[in-house]
Design a protein around this motif. Structure first.
Motif, PDB file in Angstrom:
ATOM      1  N   GLN A 243       0.918  -1.225  -0.098  1.00 37.94           N
ATOM      2  CA  GLN A 243      -0.012   0.140   0.050  1.00 37.94           C
ATOM      3  C   GLN A 243       0.839   1.356  -0.079  1.00 37.94           C
ATOM      4  O   GLN A 243       0.543   2.213  -0.524  1.00 37.94           O
ATOM      5  CB  GLN A 243      -0.958   0.281   1.163  1.00 37.94           C
ATOM      6  N   ILE A 244       2.216   1.191   0.529  1.00 37.32           N
ATOM      7  CA  ILE A 244       2.857   2.387   0.604  1.00 37.32           C
ATOM      8  C   ILE A 244       4.157   2.243   0.002  1.00 37.32           C
ATOM      9  O   ILE A 244       4.851   3.516  -0.439  1.00 37.32           O
ATOM     10  CB  ILE A 244       3.040   2.595   2.113  1.00 37.32           C
ATOM     11  N   GLN A 245       4.593   1.163  -0.500  1.00 42.82           N
ATOM     12  CA  GLN A 245       5.779   1.039  -1.342  1.00 42.82           C
ATOM     13  C   GLN A 245       6.844   1.744  -0.717  1.00 42.82           C
ATOM     14  O   GLN A 245       7.697   2.662  -1.394  1.00 42.82           O
ATOM     15  CB  GLN A 245       5.721   1.535  -2.863  1.00 42.82           C
ATOM     16  N   ASP A 246       7.133   1.702   0.426  1.00 39.53           N
ATOM     17  CA  ASP A 246       8.211   2.425   1.230  1.00 39.53           C
ATOM     18  C   ASP A 246       9.501   1.626   1.082  1.00 39.53           C
ATOM     19  O   ASP A 246       9.856   0.611   1.296  1.00 39.53           O
ATOM     20  CB  ASP A 246       7.990   2.487   2.590  1.00 39.53           C
ATOM     21  N   ASN A 247      10.632   2.423   0.361  1.00 37.21           N
ATOM     22  CA  ASN A 247      11.923   2.046   0.152  1.00 37.21           C
ATOM     23  C   ASN A 247      12.695   2.247   1.313  1.00 37.21           C
ATOM     24  O   ASN A 247      14.126   1.808   1.033  1.00 37.21           O
ATOM     25  CB  ASN A 247      12.465   2.535  -1.234  1.00 37.21           C
ATOM     26  N   GLY A 248      12.458   2.675   2.360  1.00 38.69           N
ATOM     27  CA  GLY A 248      13.301   2.760   3.469  1.00 38.69           C
ATOM     28  C   GLY A 248      14.448   3.761   3.081  1.00 38.69           C
ATOM     29  O   GLY A 248      14.289   4.809   2.682  1.00 38.69           O
ATOM     30  N   ARG A 249      15.600   3.761   3.649  1.00 37.39           N
ATOM     31  CA  ARG A 249      16.597   4.406   3.351  1.00 37.39           C
ATOM     32  C   ARG A 249      17.076   4.736   2.286  1.00 37.39           C
ATOM     33  O   ARG A 249      17.953   5.761   1.741  1.00 37.39           O
ATOM     34  CB  ARG A 249      17.913   3.993   4.481  1.00 37.39           C
ATOM     35  N   TYR A 250      16.648   3.884   1.200  1.00 40.93           N
ATOM     36  CA  TYR A 250      17.197   4.030  -0.102  1.00 40.93           C
ATOM     37  C   TYR A 250      16.499   5.332  -0.593  1.00 40.93           C
ATOM     38  O   TYR A 250      17.235   5.979  -1.612  1.00 40.93           O
ATOM     39  CB  TYR A 250      16.549   2.830  -0.877  1.00 40.93           C
ATOM     40  N   ARG A 251      15.459   5.985  -0.138  1.00 39.98           N
ATOM     41  CA  ARG A 251      14.866   7.165  -0.484  1.00 39.98           C
ATOM     42  C   ARG A 251      16.095   8.162  -0.366  1.00 39.98           C
ATOM     43  O   ARG A 251      15.894   9.331  -0.967  1.00 39.98           O
ATOM     44  CB  ARG A 251      13.474   7.526   0.228  1.00 39.98           C
ATOM     45  N   VAL A 252      16.776   8.175   0.615  1.00 43.52           N
ATOM     46  CA  VAL A 252      17.852   9.213   1.095  1.00 43.52           C
ATOM     47  C   VAL A 252      19.064   8.897   0.226  1.00 43.52           C
ATOM     48  O   VAL A 252      19.567   9.888  -0.317  1.00 43.52           O
ATOM     49  CB  VAL A 252      18.154   9.319   2.693  1.00 43.52           C
ATOM     50  N   GLU A 254      19.644   6.537  -2.237  1.00 44.19           N
ATOM     51  CA  GLU A 254      19.755   5.785  -3.516  1.00 44.19           C
ATOM     52  C   GLU A 254      20.642   4.696  -3.807  1.00 44.19           C
ATOM     53  O   GLU A 254      21.199   4.511  -4.860  1.00 44.19           O
ATOM     54  CB  GLU A 254      19.842   6.917  -4.782  1.00 44.19           C
ATOM     55  N   GLN A 255      21.179   4.332  -2.761  1.00 45.60           N
ATOM     56  CA  GLN A 255      22.012   3.181  -2.623  1.00 45.60           C
ATOM     57  C   GLN A 255      21.326   1.819  -2.603  1.00 45.60           C
ATOM     58  O   GLN A 255      20.367   1.692  -1.766  1.00 45.60           O
ATOM     59  CB  GLN A 255      23.111   3.083  -1.720  1.00 45.60           C
ATOM     60  N   GLU A 256      21.223   0.691  -3.521  1.00 46.15           N
ATOM     61  CA  GLU A 256      20.545  -0.314  -3.566  1.00 46.15           C
ATOM     62  C   GLU A 256      20.563  -1.075  -2.382  1.00 46.15           C
ATOM     63  O   GLU A 256      19.793  -1.723  -1.776  1.00 46.15           O
ATOM     64  CB  GLU A 256      21.050  -1.342  -4.774  1.00 46.15           C
ATOM     65  N   TYR A 260      14.653  -0.932   1.766  1.00 45.69           N
ATOM     66  CA  TYR A 260      14.173  -1.515   2.651  1.00 45.69           C
ATOM     67  C   TYR A 260      14.676  -1.534   4.198  1.00 45.69           C
ATOM     68  O   TYR A 260      14.437  -2.465   4.982  1.00 45.69           O
ATOM     69  CB  TYR A 260      13.710  -3.106   2.510  1.00 45.69           C
ATOM     70  N   ILE A 261      15.564  -0.939   4.379  1.00 42.46           N
ATOM     71  CA  ILE A 261      16.178  -0.775   5.758  1.00 42.46           C
ATOM     72  C   ILE A 261      15.608   0.499   6.308  1.00 42.46           C
ATOM     73  O   ILE A 261      15.684   1.676   5.780  1.00 42.46           O
ATOM     74  CB  ILE A 261      17.879  -0.895   5.730  1.00 42.46           C
ATOM     75  N   PHE A 262      15.380   0.350   7.656  1.00 42.80           N
ATOM     76  CA  PHE A 262      14.999   1.387   8.341  1.00 42.80           C
ATOM     77  C   PHE A 262      15.765   1.518   9.834  1.00 42.80           C
ATOM     78  O   PHE A 262      16.452   0.881  10.243  1.00 42.80           O
ATOM     79  CB  PHE A 262      13.269   1.289   8.689  1.00 42.80           C
ATOM     80  N   ASN A 298      12.511 -13.089   4.250  1.00 40.24           N
ATOM     81  CA  ASN A 298      13.741 -13.236   3.713  1.00 40.24           C
ATOM     82  C   ASN A 298      13.710 -12.282   2.732  1.00 40.24           C
ATOM     83  O   ASN A 298      13.794 -12.393   1.286  1.00 40.24           O
ATOM     84  CB  ASN A 298      14.017 -14.566   3.316  1.00 40.24           C
ATOM     85  N   THR A 299      13.406 -10.941   2.793  1.00 43.47           N
ATOM     86  CA  THR A 299      13.435  -9.866   1.835  1.00 43.47           C
ATOM     87  C   THR A 299      14.693  -9.238   1.398  1.00 43.47           C
ATOM     88  O   THR A 299      15.629  -9.542   2.228  1.00 43.47           O
ATOM     89  CB  THR A 299      12.600  -8.885   2.467  1.00 43.47           C
ATOM     90  N   GLN A 300      14.686  -8.703   0.577  1.00 42.39           N
ATOM     91  CA  GLN A 300      15.971  -8.253  -0.053  1.00 42.39           C
ATOM     92  C   GLN A 300      16.865  -7.272   1.237  1.00 42.39           C
ATOM     93  O   GLN A 300      16.145  -6.548   1.839  1.00 42.39           O
ATOM     94  CB  GLN A 300      15.940  -7.171  -1.209  1.00 42.39           C
ATOM     95  N   ASN A 301      18.065  -7.476   1.262  1.00 41.93           N
ATOM     96  CA  ASN A 301      18.921  -6.891   2.181  1.00 41.93           C
ATOM     97  C   ASN A 301      18.413  -7.293   3.857  1.00 41.93           C
ATOM     98  O   ASN A 301      18.724  -6.342   4.713  1.00 41.93           O
ATOM     99  CB  ASN A 301      18.782  -5.365   2.044  1.00 41.93           C
TER     100      ASN A 301
END
Length: 345
Positions: A243-252, A254-256, A260-262, A298-301
């Motif tokens: 519903q929110i598609q939150d990419n976590g710290r990637y938004r700041v 832009e490192q793959e 999904y890390i917070f 077991n999501t990415q990262n």
């Protein structure tokens, strides 16, 4: 008669001068780091704590006029009795009934942290306030309009003169005052703190002590020190919320590797800050521990600490969960939650 009038005028001027001098007194605050805390992360040399700086910061924190609707102050989503969170709200409500995309984090012990927000978008306590103030879904404030409002407000004029040597009403001093207020929001008098410092009121029950031992074994690698965060960013195995598609710290960054890390949150006053996680998906501490015991994806990262040779999560029995929760409740700091210095009124 002329002499009497002269002396009367002189006394009046002296009295006015004395009143003005007292108006400009700004007493330093002697901030003491609790003995069981790590060193401060915030260097206060360029923004020393003072009574008037704190008072100004508190006024700004609770002033709805910073928002475009004149209502949504910082304190609207950060409520003292809930450890300055928006308790019960998965996502906070901003101006025009706008709904944010993340759960409002608590404001406590900010001066011991190095990065802020779930994605670490701010790395300085004096800068973090600009994000919610300007965010369209939160306060939607305009900094030029805010400064103009303050410049035309007699109480703000007085407080800025008292709080800062240059007395200027500008964004720099506004953010410094907010930083002083947030620095003072120190939660350090829970039952656990008194136990660690061997103070009166610091008695823990056996189940709480057992929970503390289990916590140290299975949780403290991330929730480290008596601040209960290591200030890192991690993927803790939450399934991706479509519903929110939150990419976590990637938004700041832009490192793959940051997708999904917070930020690891502090657990202080955790009993009062539900719902939990960046998207507020868990409403109880039991649900949080159930996730770590049997719900890790077991999501990415995914953080390596949660993948032990293909076995995901942290093994926890029901008895261990009960004891950990009992311990976590000792982190509730009722003195902090009811401290009149931090209250709006």
């Amino acid at each position: 008669m002329k002499k009497l009038l002269f002396f009367a005028t002189l006394l009046l001027l002296v009295g006015c001068s004395s009143d003005n001098e007292s108006e400009y007194q700004n007493i330093p605050i002697n901030y003491q780091v609790p003995s069981n805390f790590p060193p401060l992360a915030y260097n206060m040399e360029n923004n020393p704590l003072t009574e008037k700086g704190f008072e100004l910061g508190k006024k700004i924190f609770y002033d709805g006029r910073l928002a475009s609707d004149g209502v949504v102050a910082c304190g609207f989503c950060h409520i003292q009795e809930d450890a300055f969170t928006h308790h019960g709200h998965t996502f906070s409500h901003g101006v025009g009934d706008g709904i944010g995309t993340r759960n409002a984090p608590p404001i406590q012990n900010m001066a011991y942290q190095t990065q802020f927000f779930w994605d670490g978008a701010a790395d300085h306590i004096e800068l973090l306030s600009m994000a919610p103030i300007s965010n369209e879904l939160e306060m939607n404030g305009n900094i030029i309009d805010i400064i103009t409002m303050m410049q035309n407000d007699s109480e703000y004029q007085k407080l800025y003169r008292q709080a800062f040597d240059n007395g200027e009403i500008n964004s720099e001093n506004m953010l410094k005052a907010l930083a002083q207020f947030m620095t003072m929001l120190t939660s350090s008098n829970s039952r656990f703190d008194k136990y660690k410092r061997n103070e009166t009121g610091g008695n823990l029950t056996q189940i709480e002590l057992d929970g503390y031992a289990i916590f140290n074994q299975k949780c403290a690698s991330c929730h480290a020190t008596d601040i209960f965060t290591d200030n890192t960013f991690r993927n803790n195995g939450l399934s991706i919320n479509p519903q929110i598609q939150d990419n976590g710290r990637y938004r700041v960054t832009e490192q793959e590797e940051d997708r999904y890390i917070f930020k690891v949150p502090s657990l202080r006053n955790i009993e009062k800050t539900a719902p939990y996680m960046h998207d507020g998906r868990f409403y109880t501490l039991e649900a949080v521990l159930n996730h770590y015991a049997s719900g890790v994806t077991n999501t990415q990262n995914l953080d390596p600490i949660l993948n032990n040779n293909g076995t995901l999560g942290i093994p926890l029995t029901n008895d261990e969960k009960t004891k950990i929760i009992a311990f976590l409740k000792t982190l509730t700091d009722n003195e902090f939650l009811t401290d009149a210095r931090f209250a709006e009124f």
